[in-house]
Write an enzyme that holds these catalytic residues in place. Structure first.
Site, mmCIF file in Angstrom:
data_model
loop_
_atom_site.group_PDB
_atom_site.id
_atom_site.type_symbol
_atom_site.label_atom_id
_atom_site.label_comp_id
_atom_site.label_asym_id
_atom_site.label_seq_id
_atom_site.Cartn_x
_atom_site.Cartn_y
_atom_site.Cartn_z
ATOM 1 N N TRP A 116 35.637 38.668 -13.233
ATOM 2 C CA TRP A 116 36.830 38.370 -14.032
ATOM 3 C C TRP A 116 37.691 37.409 -13.239
ATOM 4 O O TRP A 116 37.955 37.639 -12.058
ATOM 5 C CB TRP A 116 37.639 39.639 -14.341
ATOM 6 C CG TRP A 116 38.954 39.257 -14.963
ATOM 7 C CD1 TRP A 116 39.148 38.800 -16.232
ATOM 8 C CD2 TRP A 116 40.237 39.209 -14.314
ATOM 9 N NE1 TRP A 116 40.472 38.473 -16.412
ATOM 10 C CE2 TRP A 116 41.162 38.714 -15.260
ATOM 11 C CE3 TRP A 116 40.684 39.525 -13.027
ATOM 12 C CZ2 TRP A 116 42.509 38.535 -14.957
ATOM 13 C CZ3 TRP A 116 42.036 39.352 -12.726
ATOM 14 C CH2 TRP A 116 42.928 38.878 -13.689
ATOM 15 N N GLU B 225 33.910 39.301 -17.841
ATOM 16 C CA GLU B 225 35.040 39.901 -18.573
ATOM 17 C C GLU B 225 36.071 38.862 -19.013
ATOM 18 O O GLU B 225 36.576 38.099 -18.204
ATOM 19 C CB GLU B 225 35.720 40.932 -17.655
ATOM 20 C CG GLU B 225 36.932 41.598 -18.287
ATOM 21 C CD GLU B 225 37.627 42.561 -17.321
ATOM 22 O OE1 GLU B 225 37.262 42.598 -16.125
ATOM 23 O OE2 GLU B 225 38.542 43.277 -17.770
ATOM 24 N N LYS C 101 39.748 37.767 -21.076
ATOM 25 C CA LYS C 101 41.125 38.260 -21.110
ATOM 26 C C LYS C 101 41.871 37.536 -22.214
ATOM 27 O O LYS C 101 41.499 36.434 -22.600
ATOM 28 C CB LYS C 101 41.774 38.000 -19.752
ATOM 29 C CG LYS C 101 43.205 38.448 -19.647
ATOM 30 C CD LYS C 101 43.429 39.206 -18.377
ATOM 31 C CE LYS C 101 44.906 39.436 -18.121
ATOM 32 N NZ LYS C 101 45.105 40.510 -17.165
ATOM 33 N N ASP D 170 37.285 44.844 -22.042
ATOM 34 C CA ASP D 170 38.410 45.624 -21.528
ATOM 35 C C ASP D 170 39.324 45.906 -22.716
ATOM 36 O O ASP D 170 39.743 44.982 -23.415
ATOM 37 C CB ASP D 170 39.134 44.818 -20.436
ATOM 38 C CG ASP D 170 40.265 45.587 -19.778
ATOM 39 O OD1 ASP D 170 41.080 46.180 -20.510
ATOM 40 O OD2 ASP D 170 40.345 45.595 -18.537
ATOM 41 N N HIS E 110 42.375 43.803 -23.403
ATOM 42 C CA HIS E 110 42.296 42.344 -23.450
ATOM 43 C C HIS E 110 42.103 41.754 -24.837
ATOM 44 O O HIS E 110 41.480 40.714 -24.996
ATOM 45 C CB HIS E 110 41.160 41.863 -22.539
ATOM 46 C CG HIS E 110 41.416 42.133 -21.096
ATOM 47 N ND1 HIS E 110 40.624 41.652 -20.080
ATOM 48 C CD2 HIS E 110 42.405 42.831 -20.481
ATOM 49 C CE1 HIS E 110 41.096 42.048 -18.917
ATOM 50 N NE2 HIS E 110 42.172 42.779 -19.130
ATOM 51 N N HIS F 176 35.716 48.381 -19.883
ATOM 52 C CA HIS F 176 36.860 48.730 -19.043
ATOM 53 C C HIS F 176 37.811 49.482 -19.954
ATOM 54 O O HIS F 176 38.514 48.881 -20.768
ATOM 55 C CB HIS F 176 37.554 47.479 -18.498
ATOM 56 C CG HIS F 176 36.918 46.952 -17.251
ATOM 57 N ND1 HIS F 176 37.462 45.930 -16.505
ATOM 58 C CD2 HIS F 176 35.799 47.339 -16.599
ATOM 59 C CE1 HIS F 176 36.683 45.702 -15.461
ATOM 60 N NE2 HIS F 176 35.664 46.537 -15.490
ATOM 61 N N ASP G 45 48.670 44.160 -22.396
ATOM 62 C CA ASP G 45 47.682 44.575 -21.407
ATOM 63 C C ASP G 45 48.359 45.248 -20.215
ATOM 64 O O ASP G 45 48.357 44.734 -19.106
ATOM 65 C CB ASP G 45 46.925 43.315 -20.965
ATOM 66 C CG ASP G 45 45.871 43.590 -19.922
ATOM 67 O OD1 ASP G 45 45.397 44.731 -19.841
ATOM 68 O OD2 ASP G 45 45.524 42.654 -19.186
ATOM 69 N N ASP H 295 47.778 48.159 -18.671
ATOM 70 C CA ASP H 295 46.973 48.962 -17.749
ATOM 71 C C ASP H 295 47.528 50.365 -17.514
ATOM 72 O O ASP H 295 47.568 50.842 -16.386
ATOM 73 C CB ASP H 295 46.774 48.220 -16.417
ATOM 74 C CG ASP H 295 45.958 46.950 -16.612
ATOM 75 O OD1 ASP H 295 44.763 47.060 -16.926
ATOM 76 O OD2 ASP H 295 46.509 45.844 -16.461
ATOM 77 N N ASP I 286 39.663 51.041 -16.048
ATOM 78 C CA ASP I 286 40.425 49.955 -15.434
ATOM 79 C C ASP I 286 41.901 50.086 -15.793
ATOM 80 O O ASP I 286 42.323 49.675 -16.863
ATOM 81 C CB ASP I 286 39.890 48.588 -15.897
ATOM 82 C CG ASP I 286 40.642 47.446 -15.219
ATOM 83 O OD1 ASP I 286 41.379 47.717 -14.251
ATOM 84 O OD2 ASP I 286 40.497 46.286 -15.651
HETATM 85 C C1 RNT Z 1 42.311 42.108 -15.277
HETATM 86 C C2 RNT Z 1 40.960 42.661 -15.553
HETATM 87 C C3 RNT Z 1 40.184 43.069 -14.344
HETATM 88 C C4 RNT Z 1 41.059 43.711 -13.291
HETATM 89 C C5 RNT Z 1 40.287 44.213 -12.107
HETATM 90 C C6 RNT Z 1 41.184 44.562 -10.970
HETATM 91 O O1 RNT Z 1 43.053 41.946 -16.395
HETATM 92 O O2 RNT Z 1 41.064 43.724 -16.436
HETATM 93 O O3 RNT Z 1 39.141 43.886 -14.707
HETATM 94 O O4 RNT Z 1 41.816 44.747 -13.806
HETATM 95 O O5 RNT Z 1 39.342 43.297 -11.763
HETATM 96 ZN ZN ZN Z 2 39.329 44.947 -16.774
#
Ligand code: RNT
Ligand code: ZN
Length: 417
Positions: free
Chosen positions: A186, A225, A227, A258, A261, A285, A293, A295, A325
């Site tokens: 990523w 990955e 985003k 993810d 994302h 993820h 996003d 997290d 993640d």
């Molecule tokens: C970032 C991505 C990625 C990170 C990690 C730390 O938006 O989701 O996967 O969270 O690589």
């Molecule tokens: Zn991720």
């Protein structure tokens, strides 16, 4: 909870499910064998152990200052071991390159070698965990807003070299553990304001990826990955979903989805069956985006449940991999891990307990009210009793006692850091 109560609740639940054609014992056997790839970076707020100056940035950011983050490898391993002692099943640990064992050496990202992960491999073997891996292109003097898509060839080459080395490390891990290591790529590449050369950057990224993947490595698998946008990179993301979907399909790479994302109303669950016919595997993820996003810790919400259901319904437990993640620095970090891992397990348990044969029959016969009603009924079937039994038979404390144990670990260990 009393053991007898748990056992008799399970016996009742088992009977209820059996009447619908669902075998709860078989579901539990399957659940035990679903690994969750645990992200190492919740333990220390994505800091890592580099001796280089960690610059942060790269479109991601942990927020909060709860005391007790892991400050070194020993503490991080200890926290992961504590986490694993509170969950059932055999899981994987997902390392980022910045978590290498660099000691006091100043190892730049284009110098990293498998030896920096020898200790991790050994430790993982001892505790019976397999490793996954990630290249790290954020938080570095050469990151800026463009890495693999940087028009400056020197910078691009630096990141190509980094990523190639990471693939070799992943390959070593895979060989050592006799199981392929999934390496995620990523990058945050993008721009704050609207560029006029979108295609130019995308072609650069495509070329960089081609160079990176040129070396065949049998013991690792590449995952890519996308985003939606990063902080300070709001107007353009070079590695968007469409770009990587195309790249993965053409080059037979694993796509990482993810859950943070995508546009907030987009369903990642629905993407699984749409993408799976065209890519070898999917990496997930699992995260929880709150408004964006953000997290946040993964919880058992509609999206998580729908994703697990889709995987089970598509019979894709071997081709879709569940990973976590998120990085919430505002709460107890071990607790954050345990909630996330158990959430994924609960979602899979619910999915495995679905009276799918009956639902499919209704659907095939056009009995749509009955399908709808049965799906709604399934939500209040006693899956919680099956979950309690799962914990009990894996010698784990009850939910309430798990919370107590985590608070005790905070008092005795992490709060003293
Ligand atoms: C970032 C991505 C990625 C990170 C990690 C730390 O938006 O989701 O996967 O969270 O690589
Ligand atoms: Zn991720």
């Amino acid at each position: 909870m009393q053991k007898e109560t748990a056992l008799s609740s399970y016996a009742n639940a088992r009977e209820r499910y059996a009447a619908l054609g669902v075998d709860t014992d078989a579901a539990l056997d399957m659940l035990r064998n679903i690994p969750v790839s645990i992200h190492c970076w919740q333990a220390d707020d994505v800091t890592g152990f580099e001796r280089l100056e960690n610059l942060g940035g790269g479109g991601i950011q942990a927020t909060g200052n709860h005391p007790g983050k892991a400050r070194n490898i020993d503490e991080l391993r200890m926290d992961i071991e504590k986490t694993l002692s509170l969950v059932a099943g055999t899981h994987r640990l997902n390392l980022h390159e910045i978590y290498g064992e660099f000691g006091s050496e100043l190892i730049d990202r284009d110098q990293v070698e498998p030896r920096h992960f020898g200790g991790w491999m050994q430790w993982a073997k001892e505790i019976g965990v397999k490793l996954d891996f990630n290249s790290t292109s954020f938080g570095h003097a050469k990151s800026g807003s463009l890495t693999l898509a940087n028009p400056d060839k020197a910078i691009r080459d630096f990141w190509i070299e980094h990523t190639r080395r990471c693939r070799r490390i992943a390959d070593e891990m895979g060989r050592f553990q006799n199981d392929p290591c999934l390496m995620n790529l990523w990058i945050h590449d993008g721009s704050k304001d609207a560029p006029v050369n979108r295609q130019f950057y995308r072609l650069l990224l495509q070329r960089s990826l081609d160079e990176i993947f040129a070396e065949p490595l049998p013991c690792m698998k590449d995952c890519i990955e996308s985003k939606l946008f990063g902080i300070a990179l709001e107007s353009f993301t070079v590695g968007s979903h469409d770009f990587y979907l195309g790249y993965c399909v053409r080059n037979s790479k694993i796509i990482t989805l993810d859950t943070g994302h995508f546009h907030p109303t987009e369903s990642v669950a629905d993407k699984i069956s749409a993408i799976l016919p065209f890519v070898p595997e999917i990496m997930l993820h699992l995260s929880r985006p709150v408004r964006w996003d953000s997290d946040h810790v993964t919880i058992l919400n509609d999206e998580t449940a729908a994703i697990a259901a889709e995987i089970v319904r598509a019979d894709a437990l071997r081709t879709v991999h569940a990973g976590l993640d998120y990085f919430d620095a505002s709460i107890n970090r071990i607790g954050a891990y345990v909630v996330g891992i158990q959430t994924v397990q609960k979602a899979f348990l619910q999915a495995l307990l679905e009276p799918i044969a009956r639902l499919r029959e209704y659907e095939a016969q056009g009995r749509l009210y009955e399908r709808l009603a049965m799906l709604e009924e399934a939500k209040s079937l006693p899956w919680g009793a099956v979950w309690d039994y799962f914990r009990l038979t894996n010698n784990l404390p009850s939910g309430e006692d798990t919370i107590k144990e985590i608070m005790q670990y905070e008092q005795q260990v992490t709060s003293k850091r």
